[in-house]
Enzyme design. Structure first.
Site, PDB file in Angstrom:
ATOM      1  N   ALA A 103      35.478  51.631  44.400  1.00 18.70           N
ATOM      2  CA  ALA A 103      36.485  50.560  44.455  1.00 18.70           C
ATOM      3  C   ALA A 103      35.875  49.310  45.092  1.00 18.70           C
ATOM      4  O   ALA A 103      35.105  49.393  46.049  1.00 18.70           O
ATOM      5  CB  ALA A 103      37.702  51.018  45.260  1.00 18.70           C
ATOM      6  N   LYS A 112      28.891  43.089  50.260  1.00 20.27           N
ATOM      7  CA  LYS A 112      28.039  44.079  49.588  1.00 20.27           C
ATOM      8  C   LYS A 112      26.695  44.200  50.314  1.00 20.27           C
ATOM      9  O   LYS A 112      26.106  45.289  50.356  1.00 20.27           O
ATOM     10  CB  LYS A 112      27.835  43.706  48.111  1.00 20.27           C
ATOM     11  CG  LYS A 112      29.099  43.833  47.254  1.00 20.27           C
ATOM     12  CD  LYS A 112      29.633  45.256  47.160  1.00 20.27           C
ATOM     13  CE  LYS A 112      30.641  45.429  46.021  1.00 20.27           C
ATOM     14  NZ  LYS A 112      31.260  46.761  45.978  1.00 20.27           N
ATOM     15  N   TYR A 154      32.063  38.059  49.091  1.00 20.04           N
ATOM     16  CA  TYR A 154      31.868  39.316  48.341  1.00 20.04           C
ATOM     17  C   TYR A 154      30.416  39.752  48.458  1.00 20.04           C
ATOM     18  O   TYR A 154      30.129  40.912  48.795  1.00 20.04           O
ATOM     19  CB  TYR A 154      32.261  39.107  46.877  1.00 20.04           C
ATOM     20  CG  TYR A 154      31.822  40.214  45.945  1.00 20.04           C
ATOM     21  CD1 TYR A 154      32.503  41.429  45.904  1.00 20.04           C
ATOM     22  CD2 TYR A 154      30.726  40.033  45.085  1.00 20.04           C
ATOM     23  CE1 TYR A 154      32.104  42.442  45.039  1.00 20.04           C
ATOM     24  CE2 TYR A 154      30.318  41.039  44.221  1.00 20.04           C
ATOM     25  CZ  TYR A 154      31.008  42.238  44.200  1.00 20.04           C
ATOM     26  OH  TYR A 154      30.598  43.242  43.348  1.00 20.04           O
TER      27      TYR A 154
HETATM   28  N1  NAP Z   1      31.908  44.001  36.991  1.00 17.37           N
HETATM   29  C1  NAP Z   1      30.832  43.540  37.563  1.00 17.37           C
HETATM   30  O1  NAP Z   1      30.228  42.543  37.096  1.00 17.37           O
HETATM   31  C2  NAP Z   1      30.274  44.220  38.785  1.00 17.37           C
HETATM   32  C3  NAP Z   1      28.968  43.909  39.166  1.00 17.37           C
HETATM   33  C4  NAP Z   1      28.429  44.508  40.295  1.00 17.37           C
HETATM   34  C5  NAP Z   1      29.169  45.426  41.024  1.00 17.37           C
HETATM   35  N2  NAP Z   1      30.451  45.707  40.648  1.00 17.37           N
HETATM   36  C6  NAP Z   1      31.204  46.653  41.480  1.00 17.37           C
HETATM   37  O2  NAP Z   1      31.659  47.716  40.688  1.00 17.37           O
HETATM   38  C7  NAP Z   1      32.849  48.269  41.258  1.00 17.37           C
HETATM   39  C8  NAP Z   1      33.918  48.393  40.182  1.00 17.37           C
HETATM   40  O3  NAP Z   1      34.226  47.081  39.699  1.00 17.37           O
HETATM   41  P1  NAP Z   1      34.744  46.824  38.207  1.00 17.37           P
HETATM   42  O4  NAP Z   1      33.831  45.858  37.577  1.00 17.37           O
HETATM   43  O5  NAP Z   1      35.037  48.105  37.529  1.00 17.37           O
HETATM   44  O6  NAP Z   1      36.086  46.019  38.547  1.00 17.37           O
HETATM   45  P2  NAP Z   1      37.633  46.345  38.252  1.00 17.37           P
HETATM   46  O7  NAP Z   1      37.839  46.639  36.815  1.00 17.37           O
HETATM   47  O8  NAP Z   1      38.386  45.219  38.885  1.00 17.37           O
HETATM   48  O9  NAP Z   1      37.887  47.708  39.043  1.00 17.37           O
HETATM   49  C9  NAP Z   1      38.111  47.730  40.425  1.00 17.37           C
HETATM   50  C10 NAP Z   1      38.691  49.091  40.778  1.00 17.37           C
HETATM   51  O10 NAP Z   1      38.888  49.128  42.194  1.00 17.37           O
HETATM   52  C11 NAP Z   1      40.230  49.558  42.444  1.00 17.37           C
HETATM   53  N3  NAP Z   1      40.724  48.964  43.695  1.00 17.37           N
HETATM   54  C12 NAP Z   1      40.766  47.658  44.053  1.00 17.37           C
HETATM   55  N4  NAP Z   1      41.312  47.525  45.273  1.00 17.37           N
HETATM   56  C13 NAP Z   1      41.632  48.788  45.675  1.00 17.37           C
HETATM   57  C14 NAP Z   1      42.228  49.314  46.851  1.00 17.37           C
HETATM   58  N5  NAP Z   1      42.594  48.528  47.876  1.00 17.37           N
HETATM   59  N6  NAP Z   1      42.418  50.652  46.939  1.00 17.37           N
HETATM   60  C15 NAP Z   1      42.039  51.479  45.914  1.00 17.37           C
HETATM   61  N7  NAP Z   1      41.447  51.032  44.797  1.00 17.37           N
HETATM   62  C16 NAP Z   1      41.252  49.709  44.677  1.00 17.37           C
HETATM   63  C17 NAP Z   1      41.041  49.069  41.235  1.00 17.37           C
HETATM   64  O11 NAP Z   1      42.181  49.889  41.047  1.00 17.37           O
HETATM   65  P3  NAP Z   1      43.697  49.513  41.447  1.00 17.37           P
HETATM   66  O12 NAP Z   1      43.900  48.065  41.165  1.00 17.37           O
HETATM   67  O13 NAP Z   1      44.468  50.438  40.561  1.00 17.37           O
HETATM   68  O14 NAP Z   1      43.830  49.869  42.902  1.00 17.37           O
HETATM   69  C18 NAP Z   1      40.037  49.333  40.125  1.00 17.37           C
HETATM   70  O15 NAP Z   1      40.120  50.680  39.711  1.00 17.37           O
HETATM   71  C19 NAP Z   1      33.233  47.335  42.414  1.00 17.37           C
HETATM   72  O16 NAP Z   1      32.779  47.885  43.634  1.00 17.37           O
HETATM   73  C20 NAP Z   1      32.454  46.067  42.098  1.00 17.37           C
HETATM   74  O17 NAP Z   1      32.165  45.318  43.259  1.00 17.37           O
HETATM   75  C21 NAP Z   1      31.032  45.127  39.538  1.00 17.37           C
END
Ligand code: NAP
Length: 260
Positions: free
Chosen positions: A85, A154, A150
């Site tokens: 998350a 990280k 952010y």
């Molecule tokens: N997409 C990118 O470009 C990218 C790049 C590098 C790293 N990341 C990392 O990858 C991970 C997943 O990101 P994603 O791209 O899949 O984004 P996303 O689609 O926005 O998914 C974020 C997830 O985190 C959950 N979440 C957010 N706040 C929460 C809370 N307080 N309690 C429990 N769950 C929570 C959301 O679920 P709910 O809203 O249902 O709670 C959702 O399932 C993150 O750690 C992000 O920093 C993403």
């Protein structure tokens, strides 16, 4: 077929949901957590291996402990805990409020800290287990200044992950702690970011790194369960960019300014 029991936070969308589907395909039993029950249930309905859903806010220590307790109530043990998350921000450093910084630390750092602290005693008792923390390339190389707090969060997560790994490996070599650092991944992450006004086109972090799909990242994470390593950049271009950055920060920043 695998028979591991894997907890995934942030499994309702994006990378977490893709990891759940990939591990489910490989036969793992899953515990999926996030704040949104119906979205979690939709993901679970696509998975044929045993899957349990827990609605929880991972910024709350008690909720994270409840995820562990639910996992151990439904399954005999936990093999892997993925702190996935996370949430971004679009706000430059000079405009950050106290609340912005607190929120970024709560969702990107404390959530994973709570997860590590919740599951580590179970792994220590068993003498094995695998913690995976989902960071970002921005935590290693801060090339997207609007992501400010952010990226800082990280970076803090990277440090806590490395320290936890060294501590646990010293006494319990069967416990692995891995850091995953994706580059740009095509999910709703940008739209969900604090301060976002909608979908954001790939910015400077896109060059020279091509965006990946959540499914590509999920395969890399699933393979990591089979062969644990300390750190993974999911984007093949990342390590060259990181090396260039650490060789000469001033030159790197100057080249980036010229390019953008
Ligand atoms: N997409 C990118 O470009 C990218 C790049 C590098 C790293 N990341 C990392 O990858 C991970 C997943 O990101 P994603 O791209 O899949 O984004 P996303 O689609 O926005 O998914 C974020 C997830 O985190 C959950 N979440 C957010 N706040 C929460 C809370 N307080 N309690 C429990 N769950 C929570 C959301 O679920 P709910 O809203 O249902 O709670 C959702 O399932 C993150 O750690 C992000 O920093 C993403």
């Amino acid at each position: 077929m695998n028979t591991r029991i894997v907890v995934i936070t942030g499994a309702s969308s994006g990378i977490g949901a893709a990891i759940a589907r990939e591990l489910g395909r490989r036969g793992d039993s899953l515990v999926l957590a996030s704040r949104t029950t119906d979205a979690l249930q939709r993901v679970a309905s696509e998975i044929s291996s045993p899957t349990h859903v827990v609605t929880a806010d991972v910024t709350l220590r008690g909720d994270v402990e409840r995820i562990r307790d639910e996992a151990l109530r439904v399954f005999p043990h936990v093999d892997v805990w993925i702190n996935n998350a996370g949430k971004g921000i679009i706000r430059p450093v000079l405009e950050l409020s106290d609340a912005d910084v607190d929120e970024m630390m709560a969702i990107n750092v404390k959530s994973a800290l709570y997860g590590m602290q919740a599951i580590a005693p179970h792994f220590i008792e068993r003498g094995r287990g695998h913690i995976i923390n989902m960071s970002s390339f921005l935590g290693r190389v801060p090339v997207a200044s609007p992501r400010s707090a952010y990226s800082a969060a990280k970076a803090a997560l990277n440090t806590l992950t490395a320290n936890a790994r060294v501590d646990l490996q010293r006494t319990h070599p069967g416990i692995h702690v891995s850091l995953v650092m994706p580059g740009l991944v095509a999910t709703d992450f940008a739209a969900h970011a604090l301060g976002s006004t909608g979908p954001v086109p790939p910015g400077p972090i896109g060059s020279p790194m091509k965006p990946q799909t959540a499914e590509e990242v999920a395969i890399i994470v699933a393979d990591l369960l089979d062969r644990p390593v300390s750190e993974v950049y999911t984007n093949p271009a990342s390590s060259t960019v990181a090396t260039r950055y650490f060789e000469d920060v001033a030159r790197f920043e100057s080249e980036n300014r010229t390019r953008n």
